[in-house]
Design an enzyme around this catalytic site. Structure first.
Site, PDB file in Angstrom:
ATOM      1  N   LYS A 145     -21.847 121.545 -52.039  1.00  0.00           N
ATOM      2  CA  LYS A 145     -23.115 121.716 -51.330  1.00  0.00           C
ATOM      3  C   LYS A 145     -23.242 123.156 -50.841  1.00  0.00           C
ATOM      4  O   LYS A 145     -22.499 123.588 -49.974  1.00  0.00           O
ATOM      5  CB  LYS A 145     -23.179 120.794 -50.104  1.00  0.00           C
ATOM      6  CG  LYS A 145     -24.520 120.901 -49.406  1.00  0.00           C
ATOM      7  CD  LYS A 145     -24.487 120.320 -48.015  1.00  0.00           C
ATOM      8  CE  LYS A 145     -24.743 121.329 -46.938  1.00  0.00           C
ATOM      9  NZ  LYS A 145     -25.910 122.187 -47.100  1.00  0.00           N
ATOM     10  N   THR A 201     -17.419 127.287 -36.522  1.00  0.00           N
ATOM     11  CA  THR A 201     -16.295 126.558 -35.919  1.00  0.00           C
ATOM     12  C   THR A 201     -16.725 125.170 -35.444  1.00  0.00           C
ATOM     13  O   THR A 201     -15.988 124.193 -35.589  1.00  0.00           O
ATOM     14  CB  THR A 201     -15.699 127.407 -34.775  1.00  0.00           C
ATOM     15  OG1 THR A 201     -15.153 128.593 -35.372  1.00  0.00           O
ATOM     16  CG2 THR A 201     -14.607 126.671 -34.029  1.00  0.00           C
ATOM     17  N   THR A 251     -19.071 123.207 -36.692  1.00  0.00           N
ATOM     18  CA  THR A 251     -19.189 122.318 -37.865  1.00  0.00           C
ATOM     19  C   THR A 251     -17.798 121.959 -38.389  1.00  0.00           C
ATOM     20  O   THR A 251     -17.541 120.809 -38.768  1.00  0.00           O
ATOM     21  CB  THR A 251     -19.997 122.993 -38.994  1.00  0.00           C
ATOM     22  OG1 THR A 251     -21.138 123.625 -38.433  1.00  0.00           O
ATOM     23  CG2 THR A 251     -20.437 122.000 -40.044  1.00  0.00           C
ATOM     24  N   GLU A 272     -12.433 127.406 -43.183  1.00  0.00           N
ATOM     25  CA  GLU A 272     -12.608 128.843 -42.947  1.00  0.00           C
ATOM     26  C   GLU A 272     -13.777 128.984 -41.984  1.00  0.00           C
ATOM     27  O   GLU A 272     -14.922 128.717 -42.358  1.00  0.00           O
ATOM     28  CB  GLU A 272     -12.917 129.569 -44.259  1.00  0.00           C
ATOM     29  CG  GLU A 272     -11.845 129.445 -45.325  1.00  0.00           C
ATOM     30  CD  GLU A 272     -10.541 130.126 -44.947  1.00  0.00           C
ATOM     31  OE1 GLU A 272     -10.556 131.028 -44.092  1.00  0.00           O
ATOM     32  OE2 GLU A 272      -9.504 129.734 -45.503  1.00  0.00           O
ATOM     33  N   CYS A 315     -18.319 137.167 -42.035  1.00  0.00           N
ATOM     34  CA  CYS A 315     -17.320 136.654 -41.093  1.00  0.00           C
ATOM     35  C   CYS A 315     -16.264 137.707 -40.791  1.00  0.00           C
ATOM     36  O   CYS A 315     -15.558 137.609 -39.801  1.00  0.00           O
ATOM     37  CB  CYS A 315     -16.680 135.388 -41.650  1.00  0.00           C
ATOM     38  SG  CYS A 315     -16.023 135.644 -43.303  1.00  0.00           S
ATOM     39  N   GLU A 373     -19.294 134.113 -30.993  1.00  0.00           N
ATOM     40  CA  GLU A 373     -19.704 134.742 -32.254  1.00  0.00           C
ATOM     41  C   GLU A 373     -21.224 134.895 -32.279  1.00  0.00           C
ATOM     42  O   GLU A 373     -21.943 133.927 -32.060  1.00  0.00           O
ATOM     43  CB  GLU A 373     -19.254 133.860 -33.423  1.00  0.00           C
ATOM     44  CG  GLU A 373     -19.528 134.508 -34.760  1.00  0.00           C
ATOM     45  CD  GLU A 373     -19.120 133.628 -35.941  1.00  0.00           C
ATOM     46  OE1 GLU A 373     -19.359 132.410 -35.896  1.00  0.00           O
ATOM     47  OE2 GLU A 373     -18.581 134.174 -36.913  1.00  0.00           O
TER      48      GLU A 373
HETATM   49  P1  NDP Z   1     -22.630 126.136 -40.608  1.00  0.00           P
HETATM   50  O1  NDP Z   1     -21.348 125.624 -40.052  1.00  0.00           O
HETATM   51  O2  NDP Z   1     -23.866 125.861 -39.841  1.00  0.00           O
HETATM   52  O3  NDP Z   1     -22.888 125.588 -42.063  1.00  0.00           O
HETATM   53  C1  NDP Z   1     -21.952 125.741 -43.117  1.00  0.00           C
HETATM   54  C2  NDP Z   1     -22.207 124.674 -44.152  1.00  0.00           C
HETATM   55  O4  NDP Z   1     -21.912 123.400 -43.585  1.00  0.00           O
HETATM   56  C3  NDP Z   1     -23.656 124.597 -44.610  1.00  0.00           C
HETATM   57  O5  NDP Z   1     -23.699 124.237 -45.969  1.00  0.00           O
HETATM   58  C4  NDP Z   1     -24.192 123.499 -43.724  1.00  0.00           C
HETATM   59  O6  NDP Z   1     -25.350 122.898 -44.243  1.00  0.00           O
HETATM   60  C5  NDP Z   1     -23.023 122.539 -43.710  1.00  0.00           C
HETATM   61  N1  NDP Z   1     -23.033 121.587 -42.597  1.00  0.00           N
HETATM   62  C6  NDP Z   1     -23.729 121.623 -41.439  1.00  0.00           C
HETATM   63  N2  NDP Z   1     -23.462 120.532 -40.692  1.00  0.00           N
HETATM   64  C7  NDP Z   1     -22.576 119.784 -41.381  1.00  0.00           C
HETATM   65  C8  NDP Z   1     -21.910 118.546 -41.134  1.00  0.00           C
HETATM   66  N3  NDP Z   1     -22.093 117.845 -40.026  1.00  0.00           N
HETATM   67  N4  NDP Z   1     -21.036 118.086 -42.058  1.00  0.00           N
HETATM   68  C9  NDP Z   1     -20.792 118.783 -43.195  1.00  0.00           C
HETATM   69  N5  NDP Z   1     -21.422 119.955 -43.487  1.00  0.00           N
HETATM   70  C10 NDP Z   1     -22.291 120.462 -42.592  1.00  0.00           C
HETATM   71  O7  NDP Z   1     -22.409 127.698 -40.823  1.00  0.00           O
HETATM   72  P2  NDP Z   1     -23.501 128.736 -41.288  1.00  0.00           P
HETATM   73  O8  NDP Z   1     -24.062 128.331 -42.604  1.00  0.00           O
HETATM   74  O9  NDP Z   1     -24.399 128.995 -40.138  1.00  0.00           O
HETATM   75  O10 NDP Z   1     -22.582 130.011 -41.572  1.00  0.00           O
HETATM   76  C11 NDP Z   1     -22.206 130.911 -40.601  1.00  0.00           C
HETATM   77  C12 NDP Z   1     -20.815 130.612 -40.088  1.00  0.00           C
HETATM   78  O11 NDP Z   1     -19.888 130.644 -41.177  1.00  0.00           O
HETATM   79  C13 NDP Z   1     -20.321 131.659 -39.108  1.00  0.00           C
HETATM   80  O12 NDP Z   1     -19.691 131.015 -38.039  1.00  0.00           O
HETATM   81  C14 NDP Z   1     -19.309 132.443 -39.921  1.00  0.00           C
HETATM   82  O13 NDP Z   1     -18.312 133.070 -39.152  1.00  0.00           O
HETATM   83  C15 NDP Z   1     -18.742 131.397 -40.794  1.00  0.00           C
HETATM   84  N6  NDP Z   1     -18.106 131.991 -41.956  1.00  0.00           N
HETATM   85  C16 NDP Z   1     -16.748 131.981 -42.051  1.00  0.00           C
HETATM   86  C17 NDP Z   1     -16.107 132.591 -43.117  1.00  0.00           C
HETATM   87  C18 NDP Z   1     -14.627 132.551 -43.270  1.00  0.00           C
HETATM   88  O14 NDP Z   1     -14.158 132.836 -44.362  1.00  0.00           O
HETATM   89  N7  NDP Z   1     -13.859 132.226 -42.255  1.00  0.00           N
HETATM   90  C19 NDP Z   1     -16.889 133.288 -44.156  1.00  0.00           C
HETATM   91  C20 NDP Z   1     -18.313 133.215 -43.957  1.00  0.00           C
HETATM   92  C21 NDP Z   1     -18.892 132.591 -42.900  1.00  0.00           C
HETATM   93  P3  NDP Z   1     -26.806 123.459 -43.790  1.00  0.00           P
HETATM   94  O15 NDP Z   1     -26.964 124.783 -44.397  1.00  0.00           O
HETATM   95  O16 NDP Z   1     -27.731 122.473 -44.309  1.00  0.00           O
HETATM   96  O17 NDP Z   1     -26.794 123.500 -42.295  1.00  0.00           O
END
Ligand code: NDP
Length: 480
Positions: free
Chosen positions: A173, A228, A230, A248, A282, A384
């Site tokens: 997804k 974090t 999520t 991650e 990130c 963050e």
């Molecule tokens: P989210 O946690 O909001 O979403 C990440 C993914 O999870 C999306 O596809 C989202 O869908 C999905 N999701 C949301 N809710 C659920 C759930 N309850 N169960 C399963 N999946 C779910 O993060 P963002 O997309 O806002 O990304 C930004 C974040 O990602 C920042 O905190 C950043 O630091 C982190 N990040 C970490 C990295 C690393 O390598 N450590 C690299 C890049 C980013 P939907 O889009 O529909 O909400």
């Protein structure tokens, strides 16, 4: 109006429920298309398809799978400009950044894991004259992958490439905020000869599609990159099912600038590590810690270079920053800037929305923002923000720098600027982070372990770590 589709069992199809979600172009703030608002029924179909496809995909062997993934890499490369334009349109990032980083890296992810699997080896343990043990690493079966919006195709392929190379089939997804390049990839799979059901891409909302992937009993491993909060929800659901999880998560990365650094390089690279991709990586440094003896000089030079950055049309070659990813994210980042002011911070530059003209008048642009005067425990320096906002803090000595650097619940990446070799080792060891860059930023060797400590995640991606995550080790002990 463009309509994107799911890829399930080799077919491009809408969601079973027939519902759609709008997708926006951040630079204009306008809807450009729709994506399927899928739910657990679509995930169920995808899981069945992945489990059906698994035996044949696994039986294809390393070389067969490697060839297929190399063909997919080539197909993306042949359509490079199409992917570049889509990534920029969907995410708001400068076209030049998508062309230099995002899409080449997605191609590299496939090429890297397509060839890494050919060299993936396991261990043998000989017990003198008693027995020999060998480790058999087998793919898991069907696995889940959930990725975020900031580096859409780059992070999506960073998960699916090792999963597929190791012999698994995938239900993936992408973020519903940036689904376009994952959709474009799905249109290439058949031509590249990826058998039906091997890669399934289900679009939709996290709490529906993501949650259904996390909870599905026939997806025994889930690789997740995102926030974090999520990640904690995914762990809560998956832990009692004993799923294998790779998480991650977020970061609040420190940049430590010591007085003996190469000053000009430190300033220039810190501008880049703060504001590349509008600060939405990130790995971006968000807390810049500077030794007091050079603090004023560093601050003045840094702010001068930040003021020279151009926020503009992502299509223009001379735009340094494009738009942030969504209206909701724009509002979150602006709220954090207000919070910094309430907490007593001084905004040295930026601090506001940028209004461009013409088609871009409603775009989600924010001026790169530098704040000083805040202590380490305030929310601005603890939470963050994930946008074009950084803070500056002075430190007195190495111990003080480390105390500030380690003073958040996160531990993803960090940067050290110094010319002192001994200090480099001491500080690198003492930093609570999964990744330390010294006198550089964002140099990535795909063989290295990638991930964070504390609330930045669990597990490591990259190289052998990713291939180990996507396989189960079985010890076979033979009596001599
Ligand atoms: P989210 O946690 O909001 O979403 C990440 C993914 O999870 C999306 O596809 C989202 O869908 C999905 N999701 C949301 N809710 C659920 C759930 N309850 N169960 C399963 N999946 C779910 O993060 P963002 O997309 O806002 O990304 C930004 C974040 O990602 C920042 O905190 C950043 O630091 C982190 N990040 C970490 C990295 C690393 O390598 N450590 C690299 C890049 C980013 P939907 O889009 O529909 O909400």
């Amino acid at each position: 109006m463009e309509q994107l589709l799911n890829l399930i069992d080799g077919e491009l199809r809408p969601a079973i429920g027939g519902e759609w979600l709008d997708v926006y172009t951040p630079a204009t703030g306008q809807v450009y298309g729709q994506l399927p608002d899928s739910d657990e029924r679509d995930v169920e179909l995808a899981v069945q398809a992945a489990n059906r496809a698994f035996p044949a995909w696994n039986a294809l062997g390393r070389e067969g799978r490697s060839d297929a993934l190399l063909r997919l890499a080539k197909a993306i490369e042949d359509d490079l400009e199409g992917f570049v334009a889509d990534e920029s349109r969907d995410n708001g990032k400068p076209l030049s950044l998508a062309r230099r980083v995002d899409i080449p890296r997605a191609i590299a992810n496939f090429r890297f894991f397509a060839t890494a699997i050919l060299h993936f080896h396991s261990e043998a343990h000989l017990m003198d004259d008693v027995a020999v043990n060998y480790t058999d690493r087998q793919p898991i079966g069907a696995v889940g992958a959930i990725s975020p919006w900031n580096l859409p195709l780059y992070l999506f392929t960073w998960k699916i490439a090792p999963a597929l190379a190791a012999g698994n089939c995938v239900v993936a997804k992408p973020s519903e905020v940036t689904p376009l390049t994952a959709y474009r990839l799905s249109t290439l799979c058949e031509r590249a000869g990826i058998p039906r059901g091997v890669l399934n891409i289900v679009h939709g909302l996290g709490p529906k599609v993501g949650a259904a992937i996390t909870a599905h009993p026939k997806l025994p491993a889930v690789s997740f990159t995102g926030g974090t909060r999520t990640g904690a929800e995914i762990a809560r659901v998956a832990a009692p099912m004993f799923k294998k999880l790779s998480l991650e998560l977020g970061g609040k990365n420190p940049v430590l600038v010591f007085a003996d650094c190469d000053f000009d390089k430190a300033v220039k690279t810190t501008v880049r590590s703060s504001f590349t991709n509008q600060g939405q990586i990130c790995l971006c440094g968000s807390r810049i810690l500077v030794e007091r003896s050079i603090y004023d000089r560093f601050r003045d030079a840094f702010v001068e270079q930040v003021k020279a950055l151009r926020v503009g049309d992502p299509k223009d070659a001379d735009s340094d920053l494009g738009a942030v990813v969504s209206q909701a994210h724009l509002e979150t980042v602006l709220r954090y800037i207000d919070l910094a002011r309430e907490e007593g911070g001084s905004v040295l530059c930026g601090g506001e929305r940028v209004r461009l003209s013409g088609d871009l008048k409603d775009g989600w642009f924010i001026a790169p923002t530098v704040i000083e005067g805040l202590g380490p425990t305030c929310r601005t320096n603890q939470e963050e923000i994930f946008g074009p906002v950084v803070t500056l803090q002075p430190f007195d000595d190495e111990a003080d720098a480390l105390a500030l650097a380690n003073a958040t619940p996160y531990g993803l990446a960090s940067v050290i600027w110094t010319r002192d070799g001994q200090r480099t080792h001491r500080v690198a060891r003492a930093l609570q982070a999964g990744i330390v860059w010294v006198n550089c930023w964002m140099i990535r060797d795909l063989r290295t372990p990638f991930g964070g400590v504390k609330q930045s995640g669990v597990g490591r991606e990259g190289g052998v770590d990713a291939l180990r995550f996507f396989t189960e080790a079985k010890n076979v002990c033979i009596k001599l």
